[in-house]
Design a protein around this motif. Structure first.
Motif, PDB file in Angstrom:
ATOM      1  N   ASP A 145       0.821  -1.220   0.000  1.00 47.07           N
ATOM      2  CA  ASP A 145       0.000   0.000   0.000  1.00 47.07           C
ATOM      3  C   ASP A 145       0.855   1.269   0.000  1.00 47.07           C
ATOM      4  O   ASP A 145       0.443   2.299  -0.526  1.00 47.07           O
ATOM      5  CB  ASP A 145      -0.921   0.024   1.232  1.00 47.07           C
ATOM      6  CG  ASP A 145      -2.129  -0.894   1.056  1.00 47.07           C
ATOM      7  OD1 ASP A 145      -2.336  -1.371  -0.068  1.00 47.07           O
ATOM      8  OD2 ASP A 145      -2.858  -1.113   2.041  1.00 47.07           O
TER       9      ASP A 145
ATOM     10  N   GLY B  14     -13.756  -2.497  -3.571  1.00 49.47           N
ATOM     11  CA  GLY B  14     -12.516  -2.128  -2.891  1.00 49.47           C
ATOM     12  C   GLY B  14     -12.708  -1.362  -1.596  1.00 49.47           C
ATOM     13  O   GLY B  14     -11.846  -0.583  -1.205  1.00 49.47           O
TER      14      GLY B  14
ATOM     15  N   ARG C 169      -3.755  -5.436  -5.226  1.00 50.24           N
ATOM     16  CA  ARG C 169      -4.086  -5.074  -6.601  1.00 50.24           C
ATOM     17  C   ARG C 169      -5.598  -4.934  -6.781  1.00 50.24           C
ATOM     18  O   ARG C 169      -6.206  -5.546  -7.655  1.00 50.24           O
ATOM     19  CB  ARG C 169      -3.523  -6.099  -7.581  1.00 50.24           C
ATOM     20  CG  ARG C 169      -2.035  -6.342  -7.381  1.00 50.24           C
ATOM     21  CD  ARG C 169      -1.372  -6.748  -8.661  1.00 50.24           C
ATOM     22  NE  ARG C 169      -0.251  -5.874  -8.925  1.00 50.24           N
ATOM     23  CZ  ARG C 169       0.244  -5.639 -10.131  1.00 50.24           C
ATOM     24  NH1 ARG C 169      -0.306  -6.187 -11.169  1.00 50.24           N
ATOM     25  NH2 ARG C 169       1.269  -4.845 -10.280  1.00 50.24           N
ATOM     26  N   ASN C 170      -6.164  -4.168  -5.865  1.00 46.12           N
ATOM     27  CA  ASN C 170      -7.586  -3.807  -5.926  1.00 46.12           C
ATOM     28  C   ASN C 170      -8.580  -4.939  -5.730  1.00 46.12           C
ATOM     29  O   ASN C 170      -9.730  -4.829  -6.129  1.00 46.12           O
ATOM     30  CB  ASN C 170      -7.902  -3.054  -7.223  1.00 46.12           C
ATOM     31  CG  ASN C 170      -7.163  -1.735  -7.268  1.00 46.12           C
ATOM     32  OD1 ASN C 170      -7.079  -1.034  -6.255  1.00 46.12           O
ATOM     33  ND2 ASN C 170      -6.589  -1.413  -8.409  1.00 46.12           N
ATOM     34  N   LYS C 171      -8.132  -6.038  -5.129  1.00 41.57           N
ATOM     35  CA  LYS C 171      -9.125  -7.038  -4.730  1.00 41.57           C
ATOM     36  C   LYS C 171      -8.621  -7.859  -3.534  1.00 41.57           C
ATOM     37  O   LYS C 171      -7.422  -7.998  -3.338  1.00 41.57           O
ATOM     38  CB  LYS C 171      -9.534  -7.934  -5.894  1.00 41.57           C
ATOM     39  CG  LYS C 171      -8.454  -8.847  -6.400  1.00 41.57           C
ATOM     40  CD  LYS C 171      -9.065  -9.878  -7.328  1.00 41.57           C
ATOM     41  CE  LYS C 171      -8.095 -11.011  -7.582  1.00 41.57           C
ATOM     42  NZ  LYS C 171      -8.717 -12.180  -8.145  1.00 41.57           N
TER      43      LYS C 171
END
Lengths: 122, 281
Positions: free
Chosen positions: A60, B68, B85-87
């Motif tokens: 992140d 998300g 990665r968004n999931k």
């Protein structure tokens, strides 16, 4: 590029933590701007999966490289999917490890343990 | 009446004690809760009449519906979900199958899928109803199987012997939860006394009445016996360090069925246990 290092104190001269998931702090160092900042590991006392959570934090924060003495297979999976390379840290300080990495003296970590699932001993 | 047999380490004689006590108890039930390495069935050789798979529920992500929000990731106390990665990505071996992430997902982007982790087998060996839990190799926790082992016994009035896993971790707590009495099996060594202390602390915490069986007794000091004296733990019986017993055990022969001497020893031990269970605590 950002480098992440699990450290035992909030200092560039602090040693690299023996544990990844249970490290008290995470150092993020920017190799371009030479700036750094520290994060507190909020999962240090969690019941399990601490490594997974810290690996997520590493990704992140946009780090592309992690320097650590060891980590588990779940951490490896999170970091691989996040395109973060994992290098084997030495026993020295965070600063010494950053310098060693920049001089291309560290090698990629190739062994990942099965995960301690809350049974970590330091 | 449920009697759990415990020890702080493996190889002290939990299976020896529980198998033989069940064998002299007439119509009785033997439950093997040592699901990582169940071995009571090797002695009983039961005719298996029923076999049931045990499954846990694991969340599955439907990436197309995920927006998300990370509600699932933040909720999980075991960090079994990571947002990459968004999931969300599920780590099955860390998941405790609580179902919270599925309940909380505002987009209904998670559903549960069953995953087999082992099996429960029921069978008979003479008058003994034998129930065995077997955890698949590589699975992290036997707790869901142990939970299933304790449910719906054919006749609750019979004496039930629970052969526990070694140690004092979650799987042992799950095994003794419904027990009326706990038998602590201990070896005559310093290490044995140390391990006896661990399980004694556990059963004390669970407020279970308990007594000790001293196994592999020889002449000389017995640190486990000393521990029992210090902590006022009732010594229910002693099993000698005997090569004849060792030979029977290593050939999966039930000593109480094959030897008059051991039939008597375990009958006396059972009487001692039943007397203790009957006493007010």
């Amino acid at each position: 590029m950002k480098i992440a290092i699990p450290v035992i104190e909030q200092s560039l001269n602090a040693g690299v933590s023996h544990s990844f998931g249970r490290a008290p702090h995470l150092l993020i160092y920017n190799t371009v701007t030479k700036e750094n900042y520290f994060l507190d590991n909020t999962t240090v006392a969690s019941r399990g999966g601490a490594g997974v959570r810290v690996a997520e934090v590493v990704a992140d924060h946009g780090a592309k490289v992690l320097l650590t003495q060891r980590c588990g297979k779940s951490v490896e999976e999170v970091l691989r999917r996040s395109e973060v390379l994992v290098y084997k840290a030495t026993q020295g300080t965070a600063k010494e490890n950053i310098e060693a990495f920049l001089e291309d003296k560290l090698s990629l970590l190739t062994e990942f343990h099965d995960g301690l699932h809350g049974k970590a001993t330091l | 009446m449920k009697i759990a047999v415990l020890s702080g380490k493996g190889g002290t004689g939990k299976t020896l004690v529980s198998v033989n006590l069940a064998s002299v108890a007439g119509p009785s039930t033997y439950i093997d809760c040592d699901v990582e390495e169940p071995n009571g069935h090797l002695f009983f050789k039961p005719n298996v009449v029923r076999s049931e798979k045990v499954a846990v529920k694991i969340p599955v992500v439907d990436a197309a519906h995920c927006t998300g929000c990370r509600t699932c990731v933040e909720f999980c106390q075991y960090n079994a979900l990571a947002f990459i990665r968004n999931k969300p990505l599920v780590f099955e071996e860390v998941c405790h199958s609580c179902g919270g992430c599925v309940l909380l997902c505002p987009q209904k982007a998670l559903h549960e899928q069953e995953k087999n982790i082992g099996v429960v087998e029921d069978g008979y060996s003479g008058e003994v109803f034998v129930r065995t839990g077997m955890l698949n190799t590589g699975e992290v926790s036997g707790v869901p199987i142990i939970r299933k082992l304790q449910r719906e016994l054919p006749d609750e009035t019979k004496t039930v012997l629970i052969d526990c896993p070694p140690g004092s971790a979650c799987v042992v707590m799950e095994s003794i939860k419904d027990a009326d009495y706990c038998i602590l099996v201990a070896e005559p060594t310093i290490f044995g006394a140390q391990n006896l202390g661990m399980v004694h602390e556990l059963v004390t915490l669970f407020k279970k009445p308990c007594g000790a069986v001293l196994n592999k007794c020889q002449s000389g000091d017995n640190p486990s016996e000393q521990y029992c004296c210090e902590k006022s733990i009732r010594i229910l019986g002693r099993i000698p360090f005997d090569s004849e017993l060792g030979a029977m055990n290593s050939n999966a022969i039930i000593a109480a069925r094959a030897s008059g001497k051991y039939h008597q020893l375990f009958t006396e031990l059972l009487d001692a246990v039943l007397t203790e269970v009957g006493k007010p605590t």
